[in-house]
Motif scaffolding. Structure first.
Motif, mmCIF file in Angstrom:
data_model
loop_
_atom_site.group_PDB
_atom_site.id
_atom_site.type_symbol
_atom_site.label_atom_id
_atom_site.label_comp_id
_atom_site.label_asym_id
_atom_site.label_seq_id
_atom_site.Cartn_x
_atom_site.Cartn_y
_atom_site.Cartn_z
ATOM 1 N N ARG A 175 28.812 145.706 -5.391
ATOM 2 C CA ARG A 175 30.259 145.937 -5.463
ATOM 3 C C ARG A 175 30.719 145.555 -6.855
ATOM 4 N N LEU A 176 31.444 146.451 -7.519
ATOM 5 C CA LEU A 176 31.958 146.147 -8.856
ATOM 6 C C LEU A 176 32.950 144.986 -8.782
ATOM 7 N N ASN A 177 33.070 144.294 -9.876
ATOM 8 C CA ASN A 177 33.946 143.115 -10.010
ATOM 9 C C ASN A 177 33.476 141.937 -9.173
ATOM 10 N N THR A 178 32.262 142.022 -8.650
ATOM 11 C CA THR A 178 31.657 140.884 -7.947
ATOM 12 C C THR A 178 30.175 140.885 -8.326
ATOM 13 N N ASP A 179 29.508 139.827 -7.995
ATOM 14 C CA ASP A 179 28.058 139.785 -8.183
ATOM 15 C C ASP A 179 27.336 140.094 -6.885
ATOM 16 N N LYS A 180 28.098 140.521 -5.868
ATOM 17 C CA LYS A 180 27.538 140.720 -4.536
ATOM 18 C C LYS A 180 26.732 142.010 -4.444
ATOM 19 N N PRO A 198 29.130 148.450 3.280
ATOM 20 C CA PRO A 198 30.046 147.888 4.272
ATOM 21 C C PRO A 198 31.487 148.392 4.245
ATOM 22 N N GLU A 199 31.978 148.835 3.090
ATOM 23 C CA GLU A 199 33.379 149.259 3.050
ATOM 24 C C GLU A 199 33.629 150.152 1.840
ATOM 25 N N SER A 200 34.734 150.881 1.895
ATOM 26 C CA SER A 200 35.142 151.728 0.774
ATOM 27 C C SER A 200 35.401 150.858 -0.445
ATOM 28 N N GLY A 201 35.139 151.430 -1.640
ATOM 29 C CA GLY A 201 35.404 150.686 -2.865
ATOM 30 C C GLY A 201 34.600 151.208 -4.030
ATOM 31 N N ASP A 202 34.622 150.455 -5.128
ATOM 32 C CA ASP A 202 33.912 150.805 -6.349
ATOM 33 C C ASP A 202 32.591 150.045 -6.411
ATOM 34 N N TYR A 203 31.515 150.799 -6.653
ATOM 35 C CA TYR A 203 30.168 150.237 -6.633
ATOM 36 C C TYR A 203 29.379 150.685 -7.851
ATOM 37 N N GLU A 204 28.241 150.002 -8.052
ATOM 38 C CA GLU A 204 27.287 150.427 -9.071
ATOM 39 C C GLU A 204 25.932 150.576 -8.397
ATOM 40 N N LEU A 205 25.290 151.709 -8.668
ATOM 41 C CA LEU A 205 23.953 151.999 -8.157
ATOM 42 C C LEU A 205 22.951 151.817 -9.281
ATOM 43 N N THR A 206 21.870 151.102 -9.014
ATOM 44 C CA THR A 206 20.790 150.924 -9.980
ATOM 45 C C THR A 206 19.509 151.483 -9.379
ATOM 46 N N TYR A 207 18.832 152.340 -10.134
ATOM 47 C CA TYR A 207 17.499 152.807 -9.770
ATOM 48 C C TYR A 207 16.502 152.211 -10.759
ATOM 49 N N GLU A 208 15.425 151.638 -10.252
ATOM 50 C CA GLU A 208 14.290 151.236 -11.071
ATOM 51 C C GLU A 208 13.158 152.181 -10.709
ATOM 52 N N ILE A 209 12.749 152.997 -11.678
ATOM 53 C CA ILE A 209 11.778 154.054 -11.421
ATOM 54 C C ILE A 209 10.505 153.776 -12.206
#
Length: 183
Positions: A110-115, A139-150
């Motif tokens: 979740r953006l703006n958190t370290d969660k 868990p809920e609507s909001g702004d997120y960051e996705l990280t892929y390690e390939i």
């Protein structure tokens, strides 16, 4: 003899017209299918890197997967990585071919958190076309960051024909998630 020739030419023309009509219908059906499938996917991000086009998308629902231990856990989205070779790849794949044998780890926070709300691995799957995927729970609507390690493909190569593979890479995209169950 002339009537026979005209009859044969007429039959040939008819067969050609039917074949062309069938090809147009097939092309139209394929376009509709692609359009419908594209409506199912929510785009997160895309990048061309290391000879590959990498697309991060999700379907706004989970899907039944077998075997379950390969990405079939419970979730509210089906996270995917669509990865195909670009024309500048140096590791032996033709342009547009799917790249198999990758290990792809993902992390969603979740953006703006370290969660970190979800992390795991995407698995090789087929559903009309090969891709990497897993059911994921956000868990809920909001702004997120996705990280892929390939990682590089786990596949042997002919050294004289195929250059070495790339070093493992990390890709990140920000995206807005709207939980369809809340609306």
């Amino acid at each position: 003899m002339r009537k026979l020739l005209i009859l044969l030419l007429s039959i040939a023309l008819f067969v050609l017209l039917v074949a062309c009509t069938n090809q147009k219908e097939k092309a139209s059906d394929q376009h509709v299918k692609q359009h419908t499938e594209a409506e199912k996917d929510v785009k997160i991000g895309r990048v061309n890197k290391n000879g590959m086009e990498i697309n991060a998308v999700y379907m706004p629902h989970s899907v039944e997967v077998a075997p379950v231990e390969h990405g079939g856990k419970k979730g509210n989205i089906h996270l995917e990585a669509d990865i195909h070779a670009t024309d500048d790849n140096t590791f032996g794949f033709h342009e547009g071919e799917w790249i198999p044998y990758l290990t792809i780890k993902y992390k969603i926070h979740r953006l703006n958190t370290d969660k970190v709300v979800e992390e795991g691995q995407l698995y090789q799957m087929v559903a009309g076309d090969p891709h990497y995927a897993s059911n994921v729970y956000i868990p809920e609507s909001g702004d997120y960051e996705l990280t892929y390690e390939i990682s590089a493909p786990d596949i042997a190569r002919h050294v004289e024909d195929v250059n070495g593979f790339y070093e493992p890479m990390t890709l990140k995209w920000k995206f807005k998630f709207k939980d369809s169950n809340n609306y």
